[in-house]
Design a protein around this motif. Structure first.
Motif, PDB file in Angstrom:
ATOM      1  N   THR A   1       0.867  -1.117  -0.015  1.00 36.54           N
ATOM      2  CA  THR A   1      -0.071   0.136  -0.037  1.00 36.54           C
ATOM      3  C   THR A   1       0.987   1.299   0.136  1.00 36.54           C
ATOM      4  O   THR A   1       0.339   2.238  -0.240  1.00 36.54           O
ATOM      5  N   GLN A   2       2.136   1.266   0.256  1.00 32.89           N
ATOM      6  CA  GLN A   2       3.289   2.275   0.215  1.00 32.89           C
ATOM      7  C   GLN A   2       4.516   1.672  -0.364  1.00 32.89           C
ATOM      8  O   GLN A   2       4.593   0.449  -0.374  1.00 32.89           O
ATOM      9  N   GLU A   3       5.277   2.844  -0.719  1.00 35.79           N
ATOM     10  CA  GLU A   3       6.597   2.087  -1.230  1.00 35.79           C
ATOM     11  C   GLU A   3       7.236   1.657  -0.173  1.00 35.79           C
ATOM     12  O   GLU A   3       7.605   2.312   0.740  1.00 35.79           O
ATOM     13  N   VAL A   4       7.955   0.455  -0.625  1.00 36.69           N
ATOM     14  CA  VAL A   4       8.849   0.197   0.448  1.00 36.69           C
ATOM     15  C   VAL A   4      10.267  -0.101  -0.178  1.00 36.69           C
ATOM     16  O   VAL A   4      10.353  -0.767  -1.075  1.00 36.69           O
ATOM     17  N   SER A   5      11.277   0.365   0.210  1.00 40.97           N
ATOM     18  CA  SER A   5      12.648   0.241  -0.482  1.00 40.97           C
ATOM     19  C   SER A   5      13.028  -1.228  -0.554  1.00 40.97           C
ATOM     20  O   SER A   5      12.979  -1.946   0.473  1.00 40.97           O
ATOM     21  N   GLY A   6      13.217  -1.564  -1.821  1.00 43.32           N
ATOM     22  CA  GLY A   6      13.894  -2.807  -2.147  1.00 43.32           C
ATOM     23  C   GLY A   6      12.771  -3.975  -2.402  1.00 43.32           C
ATOM     24  O   GLY A   6      13.145  -5.026  -2.799  1.00 43.32           O
ATOM     25  N   LEU A   7      11.530  -3.262  -2.111  1.00 43.97           N
ATOM     26  CA  LEU A   7      10.328  -4.428  -2.398  1.00 43.97           C
ATOM     27  C   LEU A   7       9.493  -4.117  -3.745  1.00 43.97           C
ATOM     28  O   LEU A   7       9.253  -4.745  -4.420  1.00 43.97           O
ATOM     29  N   GLY A   8       8.859  -2.914  -3.357  1.00 51.31           N
ATOM     30  CA  GLY A   8       8.308  -2.401  -4.558  1.00 51.31           C
ATOM     31  C   GLY A   8       7.338  -1.080  -4.391  1.00 51.31           C
ATOM     32  O   GLY A   8       7.740  -0.499  -3.258  1.00 51.31           O
ATOM     33  N   THR A   9       6.511  -0.786  -5.109  1.00 50.15           N
ATOM     34  CA  THR A   9       5.688   0.423  -5.019  1.00 50.15           C
ATOM     35  C   THR A   9       4.207   0.089  -4.790  1.00 50.15           C
ATOM     36  O   THR A   9       3.700  -1.207  -4.865  1.00 50.15           O
ATOM     37  N   PRO A  10       3.350   0.976  -4.172  1.00 56.61           N
ATOM     38  CA  PRO A  10       2.195   0.594  -4.042  1.00 56.61           C
ATOM     39  C   PRO A  10       1.197   0.002  -5.118  1.00 56.61           C
ATOM     40  O   PRO A  10       1.314   0.258  -6.304  1.00 56.61           O
ATOM     41  N   GLY A  11       0.599  -0.935  -4.733  1.00 58.85           N
ATOM     42  CA  GLY A  11      -0.175  -1.882  -5.735  1.00 58.85           C
ATOM     43  C   GLY A  11       0.433  -3.056  -6.216  1.00 58.85           C
ATOM     44  O   GLY A  11      -0.123  -3.795  -6.837  1.00 58.85           O
ATOM     45  N   ASP A  12       1.819  -3.221  -5.745  1.00 67.06           N
ATOM     46  CA  ASP A  12       2.582  -4.531  -6.331  1.00 67.06           C
ATOM     47  C   ASP A  12       2.100  -5.576  -5.412  1.00 67.06           C
ATOM     48  O   ASP A  12       2.034  -5.465  -4.242  1.00 67.06           O
ATOM     49  N   ILE A  13       2.034  -6.798  -6.169  1.00 66.85           N
ATOM     50  CA  ILE A  13       1.561  -7.821  -5.295  1.00 66.85           C
ATOM     51  C   ILE A  13       2.961  -8.839  -5.391  1.00 66.85           C
ATOM     52  O   ILE A  13       3.557  -8.919  -6.533  1.00 66.85           O
ATOM     53  N   ILE A  14       3.257  -9.040  -4.145  1.00 63.83           N
ATOM     54  CA  ILE A  14       4.876  -9.395  -3.849  1.00 63.83           C
ATOM     55  C   ILE A  14       4.666 -10.673  -2.898  1.00 63.83           C
ATOM     56  O   ILE A  14       3.890 -10.916  -2.111  1.00 63.83           O
ATOM     57  N   GLU A  15       5.706 -11.599  -2.946  1.00 65.98           N
ATOM     58  CA  GLU A  15       5.698 -12.876  -2.170  1.00 65.98           C
ATOM     59  C   GLU A  15       6.858 -12.550  -1.093  1.00 65.98           C
ATOM     60  O   GLU A  15       8.046 -12.062  -1.396  1.00 65.98           O
ATOM     61  N   VAL A  16       6.602 -12.646   0.286  1.00 66.12           N
ATOM     62  CA  VAL A  16       7.634 -12.120   1.183  1.00 66.12           C
ATOM     63  C   VAL A  16       7.453 -13.455   2.350  1.00 66.12           C
ATOM     64  O   VAL A  16       6.512 -14.188   2.138  1.00 66.12           O
ATOM     65  N   LYS A  17       8.313 -13.595   3.018  1.00 67.98           N
ATOM     66  CA  LYS A  17       8.367 -14.550   4.171  1.00 67.98           C
ATOM     67  C   LYS A  17       7.365 -14.212   5.098  1.00 67.98           C
ATOM     68  O   LYS A  17       7.056 -12.977   5.330  1.00 67.98           O
ATOM     69  N   ASP A  18       6.925 -15.606   5.726  1.00 67.61           N
ATOM     70  CA  ASP A  18       5.741 -15.090   6.613  1.00 67.61           C
ATOM     71  C   ASP A  18       5.888 -14.181   7.856  1.00 67.61           C
ATOM     72  O   ASP A  18       5.090 -13.219   7.993  1.00 67.61           O
ATOM     73  N   GLY A  19       7.015 -14.132   8.282  1.00 70.86           N
ATOM     74  CA  GLY A  19       7.314 -13.452   9.552  1.00 70.86           C
ATOM     75  C   GLY A  19       7.478 -11.905   9.254  1.00 70.86           C
ATOM     76  O   GLY A  19       7.017 -11.179   9.973  1.00 70.86           O
ATOM     77  N   TYR A  20       8.124 -11.809   7.982  1.00 75.50           N
ATOM     78  CA  TYR A  20       8.528 -10.270   7.570  1.00 75.50           C
ATOM     79  C   TYR A  20       7.126  -9.610   7.323  1.00 75.50           C
ATOM     80  O   TYR A  20       6.558  -8.535   7.812  1.00 75.50           O
ATOM     81  N   GLY A  21       6.065 -10.553   6.683  1.00 75.49           N
ATOM     82  CA  GLY A  21       4.783  -9.826   6.183  1.00 75.49           C
ATOM     83  C   GLY A  21       4.021  -9.610   7.675  1.00 75.49           C
ATOM     84  O   GLY A  21       3.446  -8.249   7.650  1.00 75.49           O
ATOM     85  N   ARG A  22       3.929 -10.838   8.538  1.00 74.53           N
ATOM     86  CA  ARG A  22       3.073 -10.504   9.474  1.00 74.53           C
ATOM     87  C   ARG A  22       3.635  -9.467  10.672  1.00 74.53           C
ATOM     88  O   ARG A  22       2.714  -8.974  11.243  1.00 74.53           O
TER      89      ARG A  22
END
Length: 149
Positions: free
Chosen positions: A6-27
């Protein structure tokens, strides 16, 4: 874990991107901080709304980013803040205050989340600020912090 940013995260992507992250990082980080929402079919429909809002405030292209960079680098930005005898500020300068100072100095409207401060600004004097305008364009300008009267 699949998430929608929902917001830009450095190294991951921009708002609206659907990404796969590790469970702990996401949660433990992305979801509680409000940087992402959990992926679902219904949430995926919200992606178009998020992307439309991003496009409205996004710098249009590389040429536009270079124009904004040239405008920023020629700008004299000054902020006044309360400070003690040693030049140390009472508090610190926030990215939102820097954005307001740029706008007051006649510069373009910036997104505070795109500012990269080299640590907190806690002293009087000149400090360098970087702004990520485009994935390929980063502008640098100086902010002069002076003692308020």
């Amino acid at each position: 874990m699949k998430v929608i940013l929902t917001q830009e995260v450095s190294g991951l992507g921009t708002p609206g991107d659907i990404i796969e992250v590790k469970d702990g990082y996401g949660r433990n980080y992305l979801l509680p901080q409000g940087f992402a929402i959990a992926w679902s079919k219904g949430a995926e429909k919200q992606v178009t709304v998020i992307k439309r809002a991003r496009d409205a405030r996004e710098i249009r292209d590389l040429g536009h980013a270079n124009e904004v960079k040239a405008q920023l680098e020629g700008l004299k930005v000054s902020l006044s803040a309360r400070a003690g005898d040693g030049g140390r500020l009472f508090g610190s300068i926030t990215p939102a205050e820097v954005v307001d100072a740029v706008k007051a100095a006649g510069g373009p409207a910036l997104d505070r989340r795109r500012l990269e401060l080299s640590g907190h600004i806690k002293a009087l004097g000149a400090h360098q600020v970087r702004v990520r305008l485009h994935p390929d364009v980063t502008a640098k300008f100086d902010v002069n912090v002076v003692r308020s009267k």
